[in-house]
Design a protein around this motif. Structure first.
Motif, PDB file in Angstrom:
ATOM      1  N   VAL A  85     -58.666 -57.653 -96.612  1.00  0.00           N
ATOM      2  CA  VAL A  85     -58.960 -58.213 -98.093  1.00  0.00           C
ATOM      3  C   VAL A  85     -60.391 -57.489 -98.197  1.00  0.00           C
ATOM      4  N   GLN A  86     -60.610 -56.638 -99.315  1.00  0.00           N
ATOM      5  CA  GLN A  86     -61.780 -56.106 -99.698  1.00  0.00           C
ATOM      6  C   GLN A  86     -62.156 -56.306-100.897  1.00  0.00           C
ATOM      7  N   HIS A  87     -63.701 -56.532-101.340  1.00  0.00           N
ATOM      8  CA  HIS A  87     -64.085 -56.535-102.521  1.00  0.00           C
ATOM      9  C   HIS A  87     -64.834 -55.446-102.966  1.00  0.00           C
ATOM     10  N   GLY A  88     -65.070 -55.031-104.159  1.00  0.00           N
ATOM     11  CA  GLY A  88     -65.900 -54.166-104.645  1.00  0.00           C
ATOM     12  C   GLY A  88     -66.237 -54.884-105.950  1.00  0.00           C
ATOM     13  N   THR A  89     -67.268 -53.819-106.638  1.00  0.00           N
ATOM     14  CA  THR A  89     -67.765 -54.115-108.065  1.00  0.00           C
ATOM     15  C   THR A  89     -66.422 -54.399-108.965  1.00  0.00           C
ATOM     16  N   ASN A  90     -66.261 -55.781-109.458  1.00  0.00           N
ATOM     17  CA  ASN A  90     -65.171 -56.193-110.274  1.00  0.00           C
ATOM     18  C   ASN A  90     -63.767 -55.619-109.663  1.00  0.00           C
ATOM     19  N   SER A  91     -63.546 -55.675-108.458  1.00  0.00           N
ATOM     20  CA  SER A  91     -62.409 -55.340-107.775  1.00  0.00           C
ATOM     21  C   SER A  91     -61.854 -56.001-106.544  1.00  0.00           C
ATOM     22  N   LEU A  92     -60.542 -55.996-106.344  1.00  0.00           N
ATOM     23  CA  LEU A  92     -60.082 -56.656-105.178  1.00  0.00           C
ATOM     24  C   LEU A  92     -58.987 -55.804-104.698  1.00  0.00           C
ATOM     25  N   GLN A  93     -58.999 -55.516-103.292  1.00  0.00           N
ATOM     26  CA  GLN A  93     -57.999 -54.696-102.719  1.00  0.00           C
ATOM     27  C   GLN A  93     -57.406 -55.619-101.372  1.00  0.00           C
ATOM     28  N   ILE A  94     -56.077 -55.641-101.292  1.00  0.00           N
ATOM     29  CA  ILE A  94     -55.444 -56.533-100.445  1.00  0.00           C
ATOM     30  C   ILE A  94     -54.287 -55.279 -99.619  1.00  0.00           C
ATOM     31  N   SER A  95     -54.284 -55.543 -98.428  1.00  0.00           N
ATOM     32  CA  SER A  95     -53.257 -54.595 -97.811  1.00  0.00           C
ATOM     33  C   SER A  95     -52.349 -55.649 -96.718  1.00  0.00           C
ATOM     34  N   MET A  96     -51.115 -55.443 -96.511  1.00  0.00           N
ATOM     35  CA  MET A  96     -50.117 -56.358 -96.223  1.00  0.00           C
ATOM     36  C   MET A  96     -49.047 -55.578 -95.250  1.00  0.00           C
ATOM     37  N   ALA A  97     -48.403 -55.951 -94.378  1.00  0.00           N
ATOM     38  CA  ALA A  97     -47.198 -55.405 -93.634  1.00  0.00           C
ATOM     39  C   ALA A  97     -46.385 -56.636 -93.144  1.00  0.00           C
ATOM     40  N   THR A 138     -67.759 -67.737-103.950  1.00  0.00           N
ATOM     41  CA  THR A 138     -67.614 -69.016-103.274  1.00  0.00           C
ATOM     42  C   THR A 138     -66.118 -68.827-102.730  1.00  0.00           C
ATOM     43  N   LEU A 139     -65.215 -67.776-103.180  1.00  0.00           N
ATOM     44  CA  LEU A 139     -63.984 -67.885-102.782  1.00  0.00           C
ATOM     45  C   LEU A 139     -63.642 -67.241-101.272  1.00  0.00           C
ATOM     46  N   SER A 140     -62.942 -68.037-100.476  1.00  0.00           N
ATOM     47  CA  SER A 140     -62.778 -67.593 -99.134  1.00  0.00           C
ATOM     48  C   SER A 140     -61.687 -66.554 -99.114  1.00  0.00           C
ATOM     49  N   GLN A 141     -61.337 -65.807 -98.172  1.00  0.00           N
ATOM     50  CA  GLN A 141     -60.106 -64.893 -97.935  1.00  0.00           C
ATOM     51  C   GLN A 141     -58.875 -65.431 -98.202  1.00  0.00           C
ATOM     52  N   LYS A 142     -58.691 -66.689 -97.840  1.00  0.00           N
ATOM     53  CA  LYS A 142     -57.652 -67.406 -98.072  1.00  0.00           C
ATOM     54  C   LYS A 142     -57.136 -67.757 -99.886  1.00  0.00           C
ATOM     55  N   ASP A 143     -58.424 -68.008-100.519  1.00  0.00           N
ATOM     56  CA  ASP A 143     -58.348 -68.265-101.898  1.00  0.00           C
ATOM     57  C   ASP A 143     -57.897 -66.964-102.382  1.00  0.00           C
ATOM     58  N   ASP A 163     -47.572 -64.779 -95.976  1.00  0.00           N
ATOM     59  CA  ASP A 163     -47.901 -65.469 -94.648  1.00  0.00           C
ATOM     60  C   ASP A 163     -46.759 -65.465 -94.106  1.00  0.00           C
ATOM     61  N   GLY A 164     -46.540 -65.875 -92.657  1.00  0.00           N
ATOM     62  CA  GLY A 164     -45.270 -65.922 -92.082  1.00  0.00           C
ATOM     63  C   GLY A 164     -44.754 -64.422 -91.852  1.00  0.00           C
ATOM     64  N   GLU A 165     -43.560 -63.987 -92.681  1.00  0.00           N
ATOM     65  CA  GLU A 165     -43.167 -62.894 -92.366  1.00  0.00           C
ATOM     66  C   GLU A 165     -43.772 -61.733 -92.933  1.00  0.00           C
ATOM     67  N   ILE A 166     -45.100 -62.198 -93.673  1.00  0.00           N
ATOM     68  CA  ILE A 166     -46.007 -61.042 -93.997  1.00  0.00           C
ATOM     69  C   ILE A 166     -47.274 -61.257 -93.476  1.00  0.00           C
ATOM     70  N   VAL A 167     -47.964 -60.269 -93.109  1.00  0.00           N
ATOM     71  CA  VAL A 167     -49.424 -60.279 -92.531  1.00  0.00           C
ATOM     72  C   VAL A 167     -50.252 -59.735 -93.261  1.00  0.00           C
ATOM     73  N   VAL A 168     -51.337 -60.426 -93.832  1.00  0.00           N
ATOM     74  CA  VAL A 168     -52.310 -59.710 -94.445  1.00  0.00           C
ATOM     75  C   VAL A 168     -53.407 -59.201 -93.685  1.00  0.00           C
ATOM     76  N   ILE A 222     -56.263 -64.241-101.272  1.00  0.00           N
ATOM     77  CA  ILE A 222     -54.497 -64.317-101.033  1.00  0.00           C
ATOM     78  C   ILE A 222     -53.816 -65.142-101.916  1.00  0.00           C
ATOM     79  N   THR A 223     -54.244 -66.370-101.915  1.00  0.00           N
ATOM     80  CA  THR A 223     -53.480 -67.282-102.959  1.00  0.00           C
ATOM     81  C   THR A 223     -53.725 -66.851-104.294  1.00  0.00           C
ATOM     82  N   ARG A 224     -54.629 -66.187-104.775  1.00  0.00           N
ATOM     83  CA  ARG A 224     -54.923 -65.574-106.143  1.00  0.00           C
ATOM     84  C   ARG A 224     -53.902 -64.772-106.432  1.00  0.00           C
ATOM     85  N   VAL A 225     -53.573 -63.648-105.497  1.00  0.00           N
ATOM     86  CA  VAL A 225     -52.701 -62.680-105.570  1.00  0.00           C
ATOM     87  C   VAL A 225     -51.319 -62.991-105.614  1.00  0.00           C
TER      88      VAL A 225
END
Length: 207
Positions: free
Chosen positions: A135-147, A32-37, A127-132, A39-42
């Motif tokens: 955001v990728q999901h796996g089984t019991n996993s979350l991966q997020i990349s940023m620059a 039920t979580l969006s990509q924004k959700d 956000d702002g100075e950082i761009v995500v 990112i907020t968790r991280v």
């Protein structure tokens, strides 16, 4: 033969440190979580985790490995290497100091334009100075990349988390530099507690 470690420090910074486990609030079913959700968790994880400690294994671009202990509080990081030799990397207040007693050398760097600085902003805002970038999901996993928004080609920082029953735990950090060289930190025995004492993150070379 592995290059002198200060080169690896430059690779680490060009590719980005970093790192981190702590108690997180339970969240709804991930479907039920969006990509924004996500990112907020991280963001909450990186800003609210204190007294984090872990064992790390670092893999350099040439395949060489080292290991040691990681210490993290929001905005501050320390790596104490046991192998390939006793060395120390401390990052805080926008700067990094790496001490290599074997070579009687000290390397100082600014985090201002380095991907590791993304992890050690205080507070972290993805956000702002950082761009995500992913955001990728796996089984019991979350991966997020940023620059960095103003210079995304300078490097990419990727954080990998276990994500079990709505609780995040950082288990991997990968830095990719402008030349597509990769450095990876894998974490285990991760634990969190009261904040570390301030002097643990001193940038003084006499510590």
């Amino acid at each position: 033969m592995k290059p002198a470690f200060p080169f690896h420090v430059r690779r680490l910074m060009a590719g980005g440190l970093l790192m981190l486990l702590g108690a997180c609030q339970a969240v709804p079913d991930r479907a039920t979580l969006s990509q924004k959700d996500e990112i907020t968790r991280v963001e909450h994880y990186l800003n609210d985790t204190h007294g984090l400690g872990a064992h790390f294994v670092q893999t350099w671009p040439d395949g060489g490995k080292g290991d040691g202990k990681l210490y993290y509080d929001p905005g501050r990081l320390r790596l104490d290497y046991a192998t390939p030799a006793a060395m120390k990397l401390t990052a805080a207040n926008g700067h990094l100091v790496f001490i290599d007693p074997r070579r009687d050398s000290v390397t100082r760097m600014s985090l201002g334009h380095q991907p590791l600085g993304l992890l050690l902003q205080q507070p972290v805002h993805l956000d702002g100075e950082i761009v995500v970038t992913s955001v990728q999901h796996g089984t019991n996993s979350l991966q997020i990349s940023m620059a960095r928004s103003d210079s995304p080609s300078q490097g990419l920082l990727t954080l990998g988390f276990s994500d079990i029953s709505g609780t995040l735990s950082l288990i991997a950090i990968e830095m990719t530099d402008v030349e597509r060289q990769h450095i990876r930190l894998d974490l285990d025995d991760v634990h969190a507690g009261p904040a570390w004492p301030d002097d643990l993150f001193s940038l003084s070379t006499t510590k």
